[in-house]
Design a protein around this motif. Structure first.
Motif, mmCIF file in Angstrom:
data_model
loop_
_atom_site.group_PDB
_atom_site.id
_atom_site.type_symbol
_atom_site.label_atom_id
_atom_site.label_comp_id
_atom_site.label_asym_id
_atom_site.label_seq_id
_atom_site.Cartn_x
_atom_site.Cartn_y
_atom_site.Cartn_z
ATOM 1 N N ASP A 69 0.824 -1.200 0.000
ATOM 2 C CA ASP A 69 0.000 0.000 0.000
ATOM 3 C C ASP A 69 0.863 1.257 0.000
ATOM 4 O O ASP A 69 0.610 2.194 -0.753
ATOM 5 C CB ASP A 69 -0.937 -0.007 1.209
ATOM 6 C CG ASP A 69 -1.908 1.164 1.214
ATOM 7 O OD1 ASP A 69 -2.219 1.703 0.127
ATOM 8 O OD2 ASP A 69 -2.365 1.539 2.305
ATOM 9 N N THR A 110 0.989 3.638 -3.219
ATOM 10 C CA THR A 110 0.476 4.988 -2.970
ATOM 11 C C THR A 110 1.475 6.031 -3.440
ATOM 12 O O THR A 110 1.116 6.972 -4.167
ATOM 13 C CB THR A 110 0.172 5.199 -1.467
ATOM 14 O OG1 THR A 110 -0.896 4.330 -1.096
ATOM 15 C CG2 THR A 110 -0.210 6.638 -1.174
ATOM 16 N N GLU A 131 -4.391 11.142 -3.440
ATOM 17 C CA GLU A 131 -4.822 10.282 -2.331
ATOM 18 C C GLU A 131 -6.273 10.589 -2.014
ATOM 19 O O GLU A 131 -6.646 11.746 -1.823
ATOM 20 C CB GLU A 131 -3.934 10.525 -1.109
ATOM 21 C CG GLU A 131 -4.348 9.788 0.135
ATOM 22 C CD GLU A 131 -4.317 8.277 -0.015
ATOM 23 O OE1 GLU A 131 -5.353 7.649 0.285
ATOM 24 O OE2 GLU A 131 -3.278 7.738 -0.421
ATOM 25 N N TRP A 180 -6.000 -3.040 3.299
ATOM 26 C CA TRP A 180 -4.729 -2.709 2.648
ATOM 27 C C TRP A 180 -4.526 -3.518 1.374
ATOM 28 O O TRP A 180 -3.986 -3.010 0.390
ATOM 29 C CB TRP A 180 -3.563 -2.898 3.617
ATOM 30 C CG TRP A 180 -3.539 -1.859 4.709
ATOM 31 C CD1 TRP A 180 -4.170 -0.642 4.685
ATOM 32 C CD2 TRP A 180 -2.890 -1.937 5.961
ATOM 33 N NE1 TRP A 180 -3.931 0.027 5.868
ATOM 34 C CE2 TRP A 180 -3.148 -0.742 6.669
ATOM 35 C CE3 TRP A 180 -2.115 -2.895 6.586
ATOM 36 C CZ2 TRP A 180 -2.652 -0.476 7.932
ATOM 37 C CZ3 TRP A 180 -1.618 -2.643 7.851
ATOM 38 C CH2 TRP A 180 -1.879 -1.449 8.515
ATOM 39 N N ALA A 193 -6.666 -1.847 -1.090
ATOM 40 C CA ALA A 193 -6.027 -0.588 -1.496
ATOM 41 C C ALA A 193 -4.902 -0.842 -2.495
ATOM 42 O O ALA A 193 -4.730 -0.072 -3.450
ATOM 43 C CB ALA A 193 -5.486 0.152 -0.275
ATOM 44 N N ASN A 252 -4.865 0.771 -6.077
ATOM 45 C CA ASN A 252 -3.714 1.577 -6.477
ATOM 46 C C ASN A 252 -3.085 1.048 -7.763
ATOM 47 O O ASN A 252 -2.735 1.829 -8.661
ATOM 48 C CB ASN A 252 -2.662 1.616 -5.365
ATOM 49 C CG ASN A 252 -3.106 2.426 -4.165
ATOM 50 O OD1 ASN A 252 -4.086 3.159 -4.216
ATOM 51 N ND2 ASN A 252 -2.391 2.276 -3.067
#
Length: 117
Positions: free
Chosen positions: A37, A41, A51, A102, A105, A109
């Motif tokens: 993550d 990110t 974000e 996560w 995510a 991402n």
């Protein structure tokens, strides 16, 4: 009846050992998803993406990578502090609850990065 009780205890003890293995695997998933993550990110941010989590955005804008690491460390710390409060059979809930968002995510991402590259 006492033999039934002994058998039941034996089953529970076997279940506890399985849960220990499951919990260890889930903590590894937590560590990998946490790193994934953070990496995805910051790759996305460097590619011009933004974000969407306002708390993470505040941490990143204020302190950069250190802020993101502190945010993740806080989440893991809360999980580790709450872990002893649960019965042993439910212990895997803590790492699963950390890892699931996560992991999601990371996939989001990666998808967003793939649309930019």
């Amino acid at each position: 009846m006492s033999s039934d009780g002994a058998h039941w205890r034996h089953q529970l003890r076997g279940t506890e050992y399985e849960m220990d293995d499951l919990e260890r695997v889930l903590w590894v998933v937590v560590a990998l998803s946490l790193v994934g993550d953070i990496v995805t990110t910051f790759v996305g941010l460097n590619l011009g993406l933004s974000e969407s989590n306002p708390i993470a955005l505040y941490a990143i804008e204020g302190w950069g990578l250190l802020g993101m690491l502190a945010l993740k460390a806080f989440a893991v710390g809360v999980g580790l502090c709450c872990r002893p409060l649960l019965p042993k059979a439910y212990a895997p809930i803590i790492p699963a609850g950390l890892a699931l968002p996560w992991v999601i995510a990371v996939f989001i991402n990666l998808y967003m990065i793939s649309t930019v590259v």
